[in-house]
Write a protein that holds these residues in place. Structure first.
Motif, PDB file in Angstrom:
ATOM      1  N   PHE A   1      -1.883  10.497   2.207  1.00  0.00           N
ATOM      2  CA  PHE A   1      -2.431   9.203   1.790  1.00  0.00           C
ATOM      3  C   PHE A   1      -2.066   8.098   2.772  1.00  0.00           C
ATOM      4  O   PHE A   1      -2.863   7.194   3.020  1.00  0.00           O
ATOM      5  CB  PHE A   1      -1.997   8.858   0.362  1.00  0.00           C
TER       6      PHE A   1
ATOM      7  N   GLU B   1      -4.879   5.627   3.823  1.00  0.00           N
ATOM      8  CA  GLU B   1      -4.938   4.482   2.917  1.00  0.00           C
ATOM      9  C   GLU B   1      -4.136   3.260   3.375  1.00  0.00           C
ATOM     10  O   GLU B   1      -4.438   2.148   2.951  1.00  0.00           O
ATOM     11  CB  GLU B   1      -4.459   4.895   1.523  1.00  0.00           C
TER      12      GLU B   1
ATOM     13  N   SER C   1       0.831  -1.203   0.000  1.00  0.00           N
ATOM     14  CA  SER C   1       0.000   0.000   0.000  1.00  0.00           C
ATOM     15  C   SER C   1       0.867   1.256   0.000  1.00  0.00           C
ATOM     16  O   SER C   1       0.621   2.201  -0.759  1.00  0.00           O
ATOM     17  CB  SER C   1      -0.923  -0.019   1.219  1.00  0.00           C
TER      18      SER C   1
END
Length: 152
Positions: free
Chosen positions: A116, A120, A61
């Motif tokens: 992010f 995320e 990720s």
């Protein structure tokens, strides 16, 4: 150069930055962000924060986030180190470092990556407070930070 590490051990910011920029004479800007554990969150004293992650998925990720930053800005290198396990207030949690020819691209890419990363990457945070343990929910402010990166 892209590096992603998820680890329990602390990190030395200066040593990590030196390694990231080593030997690259094109580097004109290096921007770093270091996140630390606060002793207060949402009005409660925090004695400890424990971070958990999904091994393998977490690294993938973060690598994908860095690749998105590289697609937007001409950066030379990016490093993300994220700690896991129990951490006390004032301890370092995360390092994001970005190198580029110019400061503007490095600042933008670094901010993009941390924005992010906060929303995320599969990390879970549990805080120890005087009222007991509690899981930390996603923040509206973190979600709002992502909106500035959305292309209309």
């Amino acid at each position: 150069m892209t590096q992603v590490r998820v680890q329990a051990e602390d990190f030395d910011v200066a040593a990590e930055v030196a390694q990231l920029r080593a030997g690259n004479a094109k580097v004109g800007g290096i921007v770093t962000f270091v996140g630390t554990v606060r002793d207060l969150n949402e009005g409660a004293d925090v004695a400890e924060m424990e971070l958990e992650h999904y091994p393998g998925m977490t690294e993938q990720s973060i690598e994908a986030i860095i690749e998105q930053a590289k697609a937007r800005w001409p950066i030379y290198g990016a490093l993300v180190i994220h700690r896991i396990g129990p951490l006390k207030p004032t301890e370092q949690i995360v390092l994001v470092a970005v190198t580029s020819a110019h400061r503007g691209e490095a600042f933008a890419a670094c901010e993009f990556i941390i924005d992010f990363l906060k929303t995320e990457a599969p990390f879970w945070k549990k805080e120890q407070t005087p009222e007991g343990a509690r899981w930390v929910d996603a923040r509206v402010s973190d979600d709002a930070a992502l909106k500035k990166w959305t292309v209309s």
